[in-house]
Scaffold this active site. Structure first.
Site, PDB file in Angstrom:
ATOM      1  N   PRO A   1      36.524  64.987  22.289  1.00 31.79           N
ATOM      2  CA  PRO A   1      36.500  65.194  20.930  1.00 31.79           C
ATOM      3  C   PRO A   1      34.948  66.083  20.554  1.00 31.79           C
ATOM      4  CG  PRO A   1      34.975  63.394  22.159  1.00 31.79           C
ATOM      5  CD  PRO A   1      36.354  64.236  22.465  1.00 31.79           C
TER       6      PRO A   1
ATOM      7  N   THR B   1      33.385  68.721  17.882  1.00 32.53           N
ATOM      8  CA  THR B   1      33.318  68.828  16.887  1.00 32.53           C
ATOM      9  C   THR B   1      33.138  70.335  16.294  1.00 32.53           C
ATOM     10  OG1 THR B   1      30.971  67.655  16.732  1.00 32.53           O
ATOM     11  CG2 THR B   1      30.374  69.962  15.050  1.00 32.53           C
TER      12      THR B   1
ATOM     13  N   ALA C   1      27.339  58.107  22.428  1.00 34.42           N
ATOM     14  CA  ALA C   1      26.042  59.064  24.236  1.00 34.42           C
ATOM     15  C   ALA C   1      25.465  60.274  23.567  1.00 34.42           C
ATOM     16  CB  ALA C   1      27.930  59.656  25.361  1.00 34.42           C
ATOM     17  N   HIS C   2      24.959  60.948  24.556  1.00 31.97           N
ATOM     18  CA  HIS C   2      25.098  62.156  24.064  1.00 31.97           C
ATOM     19  C   HIS C   2      23.411  62.591  23.460  1.00 31.97           C
ATOM     20  CE1 HIS C   2      29.081  64.203  24.794  1.00 31.97           C
ATOM     21  NE2 HIS C   2      28.880  63.518  26.000  1.00 31.97           N
TER      22      HIS C   2
ATOM     23  N   TYR D   1      22.526  60.549  20.474  1.00 29.02           N
ATOM     24  CA  TYR D   1      22.707  60.757  19.229  1.00 29.02           C
ATOM     25  C   TYR D   1      22.362  59.426  18.609  1.00 29.02           C
ATOM     26  CZ  TYR D   1      25.132  65.833  19.264  1.00 29.02           C
ATOM     27  OH  TYR D   1      24.997  66.411  19.319  1.00 29.02           O
TER      28      TYR D   1
ATOM     29  N   ARG E   1      32.213  55.816  23.440  1.00 29.15           N
ATOM     30  CA  ARG E   1      31.773  57.484  24.383  1.00 29.15           C
ATOM     31  C   ARG E   1      30.161  56.890  25.252  1.00 29.15           C
ATOM     32  NH1 ARG E   1      32.708  64.060  24.405  1.00 29.15           N
ATOM     33  NH2 ARG E   1      33.523  64.067  26.455  1.00 29.15           N
TER      34      ARG E   1
HETATM   35  C1  LIG Z   1      32.601  72.806  20.495  1.00 33.46           C
HETATM   36  C2  LIG Z   1      32.257  71.610  20.969  1.00 33.46           C
HETATM   37  C3  LIG Z   1      31.857  71.027  20.432  1.00 33.46           C
HETATM   38  C4  LIG Z   1      31.971  69.686  20.496  1.00 33.46           C
HETATM   39  N1  LIG Z   1      31.382  68.437  20.193  1.00 33.46           N
HETATM   40  C5  LIG Z   1      31.264  67.097  20.611  1.00 33.46           C
HETATM   41  C6  LIG Z   1      31.233  65.839  19.425  1.00 33.46           C
HETATM   42  O1  LIG Z   1      31.227  65.805  18.355  1.00 33.46           O
HETATM   43  N2  LIG Z   1      31.539  64.439  19.777  1.00 33.46           N
HETATM   44  C7  LIG Z   1      31.361  64.396  21.632  1.00 33.46           C
HETATM   45  O2  LIG Z   1      30.807  63.599  22.000  1.00 33.46           O
HETATM   46  N3  LIG Z   1      31.842  65.502  22.288  1.00 33.46           N
HETATM   47  C8  LIG Z   1      30.977  66.761  21.798  1.00 33.46           C
HETATM   48  N4  LIG Z   1      31.732  67.890  22.764  1.00 33.46           N
HETATM   49  C9  LIG Z   1      31.997  67.410  23.850  1.00 33.46           C
HETATM   50  C10 LIG Z   1      32.813  67.553  24.999  1.00 33.46           C
HETATM   51  O3  LIG Z   1      33.861  66.055  24.056  1.00 33.46           O
HETATM   52  C11 LIG Z   1      33.501  67.029  26.249  1.00 33.46           C
HETATM   53  O4  LIG Z   1      32.839  66.045  27.005  1.00 33.46           O
HETATM   54  C12 LIG Z   1      32.653  68.557  26.964  1.00 33.46           C
HETATM   55  O5  LIG Z   1      33.029  69.585  25.978  1.00 33.46           O
HETATM   56  C13 LIG Z   1      33.043  68.790  28.124  1.00 33.46           C
HETATM   57  O6  LIG Z   1      34.266  69.035  28.703  1.00 33.46           O
HETATM   58  P1  LIG Z   1      35.008  70.754  28.471  1.00 33.46           P
HETATM   59  O7  LIG Z   1      34.164  70.848  30.142  1.00 33.46           O
HETATM   60  O8  LIG Z   1      36.868  70.272  28.912  1.00 33.46           O
HETATM   61  O9  LIG Z   1      34.462  71.246  27.605  1.00 33.46           O
HETATM   62  C14 LIG Z   1      32.239  69.042  22.049  1.00 33.46           C
HETATM   63  C15 LIG Z   1      32.032  70.588  23.113  1.00 33.46           C
HETATM   64  C16 LIG Z   1      32.713  71.256  22.104  1.00 33.46           C
HETATM   65  C17 LIG Z   1      32.616  72.537  23.503  1.00 33.46           C
END
Ligand SMILES: Cc1cc2nc3c(=O)[nH]c(=O)nc-3n(C[C@H](O)[C@H](O)[C@H](O)COP(=O)(O)O)c2cc1C
Length: 376
Positions: free
Chosen positions: A28, A30, A174-175, A177, A226
């Site tokens: 996911p 954003t 997660a994260h 929020y 998540r």
């Molecule tokens: C541009 C961007 C937007 C993200 N938005 C969300 C989000 O809306 N929800 C979420 O759970 N994680 C979000 N993440 C985290 C990603 O889901 C993912 O866990 C993270 O990028 C690590 O994966 P990667 O190393 O393959 O990019 C976002 C990451 C990026 C790069």
């Protein structure tokens, strides 16, 4: 034909009514391309390209429930209201027509702020105890009524997801929020039944959200939640510091009806408890699966060989051209976890999965910060 070295990624997967052609999930992410909260044709086409590119399961960008200030950027899509839901109906129909499977990631950002001018009135944001970081106040602590209405709004969003035809629903827990703020002792200072000294007590809110979502949809439709140890407010924060604590955190969520746990890490190869099983030990998703018995999704820097996703905010270009998938494949071959989510590599190249499967890695597009400026 799959590139034989990566075969473990290309096995089918089934969970309740969800049948996937491979083990790869679009994480996911954003994007902020939904003015007024409404995902348009450009958003539908963006997800369609990932379905055409053979992504097994697409998880949408975080999309928010019907609560005041549930989002922290104006371009984040809503998952409520007639116009937004019509936009999402178009998204899922478009993805299905291209042979894809998809679930929305249902979100409430609590009192986090993503840009200086949004939300317009930070004092009106809601959170467990009115703190955005340990010791830093923002907005107000939720009342019993706020909590009940928020849980109900998650349930309503899930019911809408099924009605629109989505295959699965993911709860964003997660994260740092809203749901994660209840888990986190540093931000949940409540002394009523929504807080407490133990992680099981602080998991009550998340568990009630899972129950409401579970009750709102068919038994056969999987519910994912998540979770992360790390917080955007504090990368070193941890909810569970031992396997026992992890069980006390996750088991109530599974008992409430979560069918799959999506365990967010910044780097999938990092062991969760190296003091127990060593530097090559199980990661978060591995431990979550071992402790609860439910299937799990892992994530974190797949195919990037470089900066993790917080690192690139510094501007680093990430080399995706020579993805070294060996250590991922090794973990998947022993079924440490069931699915692997891919984030930035799939933003950069909608055909990432096909190119990995076909061994055509020299044509992969690389990810850089500029990539985020448009929906490729
Ligand atoms: C541009 C961007 C937007 C993200 N938005 C969300 C989000 O809306 N929800 C979420 O759970 N994680 C979000 N993440 C985290 C990603 O889901 C993912 O866990 C993270 O990028 C690590 O994966 P990667 O190393 O393959 O990019 C976002 C990451 C990026 C790069």
């Amino acid at each position: 034909m799959s590139h034989s070295a990566n075969e473990a990624l290309f096995r089918p997967f089934k969970l309740k009514s969800l049948e996937l052609k491979n083990r790869i999930v679009m994480a996911p992410m954003t994007r902020g391309f939904s003015p007024e909260g409404v995902p348009g044709q450009n958003v539908a086409d963006y997800y369609r390209r990932r379905a055409e590119g053979d992504v097994g399961l697409i998880l949408s960008e975080g999309t928010v429930i019907d609560r005041p200030n549930s989002k922290n950027l104006p371009g984040i899509p809503d998952f409520h209201g007639e116009k937004s839901l019509a936009g999402w109906k178009n998204v899922i129909d478009t993805v299905h027509a291209a042979g894809g499977k998809m679930g929305p990631q249902i979100w409430h950002v609590a009192n986090t702020i993503a840009s200086a001018d949004y939300p317009p009135n930070p004092d009106e944001t809601e959170s467990p105890s009115g703190f955005v970081k340990p010791g830093e106040k923002r907005g107000h602590a939720m009342s019993e009524e706020d909590i009940a209405d928020t849980i109900a709004a998650f349930g309503k969003a899930a019911a809408d997801a099924e009605r629109l035809g989505f295959d699965v629903v993911e709860i964003h827990g997660a994260h740092g929020y809203l749901i994660d703020q209840f888990f986190w002792q540093g931000l949940n200072l409540r002394d009523d039944r929504w807080g407490g000294e133990t992680i099981t007590e602080r998991a009550r809110f998340g568990a009630e959200v899972v129950k409401a979502v579970r009750a709102a949809i068919s038994d056969d439709m999987p519910v994912i939640i998540r979770l992360s140890q790390w917080k955007q407010q504090d990368y070193n924060a941890r909810i569970a510091t031992t396997p026992d604590e992890m069980t006390e955190w996750l088991q109530p969520l599974v008992d409430a009806g979560a069918d799959m746990l999506h365990c967010s890490q910044r780097r999938f190869w990092e062991p969760e408890f190296p003091e127990i099983d060593g530097e090559e030990g199980l990661n978060f998703a591995g431990w979550a699966k071992k402790l609860t018995g439910v299937p799990t999704i892992s994530v974190g820097s797949v195919g990037l060989n470089g900066a993790d996703f917080l690192g690139w905010f510094g501007g680093a270009e990430v080399n995706a051209k020579t993805p070294d998938l060996d250590r991922l494949v090794r973990r998947m071959e022993r079924d440490e976890f069931d699915l692997i989510a891919v984030g930035r590599a799939l933003i950069a190249d909608p055909a990432w999965v096909k190119k990995i499967e076909g061994g055509e890695t020299e044509t992969l597009s690389t990810f850089s910060r500029e990539t985020l400026g448009a929906l490729v």
